[in-house]
Design a protein around this motif. Sequence first.
Motif, mmCIF file in Angstrom:
data_model
loop_
_atom_site.group_PDB
_atom_site.id
_atom_site.type_symbol
_atom_site.label_atom_id
_atom_site.label_comp_id
_atom_site.label_asym_id
_atom_site.label_seq_id
_atom_site.Cartn_x
_atom_site.Cartn_y
_atom_site.Cartn_z
ATOM 1 N N UNK A 1 39.281 36.982 64.215
ATOM 2 C CA UNK A 1 38.309 37.017 65.305
ATOM 3 C C UNK A 1 37.203 38.026 65.036
ATOM 4 N N UNK A 2 37.595 39.217 64.607
ATOM 5 C CA UNK A 2 36.615 40.278 64.373
ATOM 6 C C UNK A 2 35.718 39.941 63.185
ATOM 7 N N UNK A 3 36.339 39.547 62.075
ATOM 8 C CA UNK A 3 35.542 39.230 60.890
ATOM 9 C C UNK A 3 34.680 37.992 61.108
ATOM 10 N N UNK A 4 35.218 37.014 61.796
ATOM 11 C CA UNK A 4 34.431 35.807 62.094
ATOM 12 C C UNK A 4 33.227 36.118 62.951
ATOM 13 N N UNK A 5 33.406 36.973 63.952
ATOM 14 C CA UNK A 5 32.277 37.359 64.799
ATOM 15 C C UNK A 5 31.242 38.148 64.005
ATOM 16 N N UNK A 6 31.703 39.014 63.107
ATOM 17 C CA UNK A 6 30.775 39.809 62.294
ATOM 18 C C UNK A 6 29.965 38.913 61.360
ATOM 19 N N UNK A 7 30.639 37.987 60.698
ATOM 20 C CA UNK A 7 29.925 37.068 59.802
ATOM 21 C C UNK A 7 28.997 36.168 60.608
ATOM 22 N N UNK A 8 29.483 35.666 61.725
ATOM 23 C CA UNK A 8 28.642 34.830 62.573
ATOM 24 C C UNK A 8 27.439 35.571 63.106
ATOM 25 N N UNK A 9 27.618 36.840 63.461
ATOM 26 C CA UNK A 9 26.501 37.649 63.951
ATOM 27 C C UNK A 9 25.450 37.824 62.868
ATOM 28 N N UNK A 10 25.895 37.976 61.627
ATOM 29 C CA UNK A 10 24.940 38.185 60.536
ATOM 30 C C UNK A 10 24.101 36.948 60.253
ATOM 31 N N UNK A 11 24.607 35.770 60.610
ATOM 32 C CA UNK A 11 23.819 34.555 60.403
ATOM 33 C C UNK A 11 23.249 33.993 61.709
#
Length: 56
Positions: free
Chosen positions: A19-29
Amino acid sequence: MTDSSPPSAAGGVLVALGSILGAAVGFSIGEATAGFLIGLGLGAVGALLIWWRDRR
């Protein structure tokens, strides 16, 4: 009486990290919600696989 079976594995950390890593990657794109949901789904699948392996 003691139980000699090995301790069960914890897969919940995969849900949290996904959840955390997915949100971080999603936020970056620019797609934080989509990244969060994809990470959550992948983490849940990983946790279910660990649970399934542990039950065998």
